[in-house]
Design an enzyme around this catalytic site. Structure first.
Site, mmCIF file in Angstrom:
data_model
loop_
_atom_site.group_PDB
_atom_site.id
_atom_site.type_symbol
_atom_site.label_atom_id
_atom_site.label_comp_id
_atom_site.label_asym_id
_atom_site.label_seq_id
_atom_site.Cartn_x
_atom_site.Cartn_y
_atom_site.Cartn_z
ATOM 1 N N ASP A 36 0.829 -1.199 0.000
ATOM 2 C CA ASP A 36 0.000 0.000 0.000
ATOM 3 C C ASP A 36 0.871 1.260 0.000
ATOM 4 O O ASP A 36 1.984 1.251 -0.521
ATOM 5 C CB ASP A 36 -0.969 -0.028 1.190
ATOM 6 C CG ASP A 36 -0.261 -0.281 2.524
ATOM 7 O OD1 ASP A 36 0.878 0.201 2.691
ATOM 8 O OD2 ASP A 36 -0.840 -0.951 3.398
ATOM 9 N N SER A 37 0.384 2.342 0.581
ATOM 10 C CA SER A 37 1.124 3.613 0.543
ATOM 11 C C SER A 37 2.452 3.538 1.274
ATOM 12 O O SER A 37 3.401 4.260 0.942
ATOM 13 C CB SER A 37 0.271 4.743 1.141
ATOM 14 O OG SER A 37 -0.071 4.452 2.485
ATOM 15 N N ILE A 38 2.552 2.676 2.283
ATOM 16 C CA ILE A 38 3.822 2.566 3.006
ATOM 17 C C ILE A 38 4.901 2.021 2.081
ATOM 18 O O ILE A 38 6.069 2.391 2.177
ATOM 19 C CB ILE A 38 3.654 1.707 4.274
ATOM 20 C CG1 ILE A 38 2.630 2.354 5.214
ATOM 21 C CG2 ILE A 38 4.987 1.528 4.986
ATOM 22 C CD1 ILE A 38 2.319 1.533 6.450
ATOM 23 N N HIS A 41 5.588 4.872 -0.649
ATOM 24 C CA HIS A 41 6.480 5.906 -0.127
ATOM 25 C C HIS A 41 7.865 5.369 0.254
ATOM 26 O O HIS A 41 8.698 6.121 0.756
ATOM 27 C CB HIS A 41 5.844 6.574 1.095
ATOM 28 C CG HIS A 41 4.653 7.421 0.768
ATOM 29 N ND1 HIS A 41 4.721 8.483 -0.111
ATOM 30 C CD2 HIS A 41 3.356 7.351 1.180
ATOM 31 C CE1 HIS A 41 3.516 9.041 -0.215
ATOM 32 N NE2 HIS A 41 2.682 8.372 0.551
ATOM 33 N N HIS A 215 2.243 6.689 8.540
ATOM 34 C CA HIS A 215 3.351 6.535 7.597
ATOM 35 C C HIS A 215 4.683 6.858 8.271
ATOM 36 O O HIS A 215 4.712 7.507 9.311
ATOM 37 C CB HIS A 215 3.124 7.431 6.372
ATOM 38 C CG HIS A 215 1.832 7.155 5.671
ATOM 39 N ND1 HIS A 215 0.690 7.895 5.916
ATOM 40 C CD2 HIS A 215 1.504 6.224 4.744
ATOM 41 C CE1 HIS A 215 -0.297 7.423 5.171
ATOM 42 N NE2 HIS A 215 0.171 6.404 4.453
#
Length: 261
Positions: A36-38, A41, A215
């Site tokens: 996912d976004s983790i 990023h 995050h």
């Protein structure tokens, strides 16, 4: 000689699809970071954990970012065959989901919520698909990190607005059950697992490892890199002991360079 060889490979690749063509032309192992976004990023400068991994393996392996912000295991599973078609050839894949699956069912992120039993089943299906690929990649699961509820509630209010003081749409207690489920799936399927939840939570200043409550801060990226690297080095040591894909420039015969390849 090199050009003739390369042209022959390209000619052979004309009757193949894109992943097989890439496999023919690629000389490095491929590590895919899926999540996912983790994960998305993880390539953020200056210290994203994926970025650090790519730097460490420069000229030894290609590290691909396949992180999708906001995704849960349900959506990742739906997209799995587009991201990793049956002829894909990764050497190693990290699977890092759970932060969104653990969103509260009755909270503001209810559309991302995935029930715990489904989360387990989705992880199993993802692992089994990856294991079925011709390259037989090493698969490593990564648990979701803890949630700093106060900071995340503040961050979501600042980002999306709404009434201040609304309860957080994630709790650390619930996320911890998803982390435990991830570890259980890893044990059941006999795949390595990076327990980031414990690595973060046992740090006395673990909230400083998160930049918004969910995050990673730069310090959190460093911890994630260290934990992921430890499991990768144990599970796929050849990635770290292999030579560079092409000779160092100092080893090239300047008079007859073709002899060095």
């Amino acid at each position: 000689r090199v050009v003739v060889c390369w042209l022959a490979m390209v000619d052979e690749a004309k009757n193949t699809d894109r992943w097989t063509t890439m496999a023919l032309l690629r000389v490095r192992p491929t590590i895919a970071l899926f999540g996912d976004s983790i994960t998305q990023h993880s390539f953020d400068p200056p210290s994203g954990w994926g970025l650090q991994l790519a730097n460490l393996l420069t000229r030894k392996a290609d590290v691909l970012n396949r992180g999708y912000s906001g995704y849960n295991t349900r959506w990742g599973l739906c997209a799995l065959e587009r991201i990793f078609p049956t002829d894909a050839a990764p050497t190693l894949v990290t699977v890092f989901f759970g932060a969104n699956d653990a969103a509260l069912k009755d909270g503001s992120s209810t559309r991302q919520h995935v029930p715990l039993d489904e989360y387990r089943a989705n992880l199993k299906n993802i692992v089994e698909h990856l294991r079925s690929l011709p390259s037989k990649p090493t698969v490593i699961l990564v648990t979701p990190p803890p949630v700093d509820e106060t900071a995340w509630a503040r961050a979501t209010h600042e980002k999306y607005g709404g009434e201040a003081g609304v309860p957080c749409n994630r709790t650390n207690a619930v996320t911890k059950t998803y982390a435990a489920a991830c570890m259980e799936v890893a044990e059941e399927l006999a795949v390595p697992c990076v327990d980031l939840h414990s690595a973060f939570e046992t740090n006395p200043s673990w909230t400083s490892l998160l930049n918004d409550g969910l995050h990673f801060s730069n310090q959190g990226q460093d911890v994630a890199f260290k934990e992921v690297l430890a499991v990768l080095a144990q599970s796929a040591p050849a990635l770290f002991t292999s030579e560079m894909d092409l000779p160092d420039h100092k080893e090239i015969n300047a008079e007859q360079p073709s002899l060095s390849f």
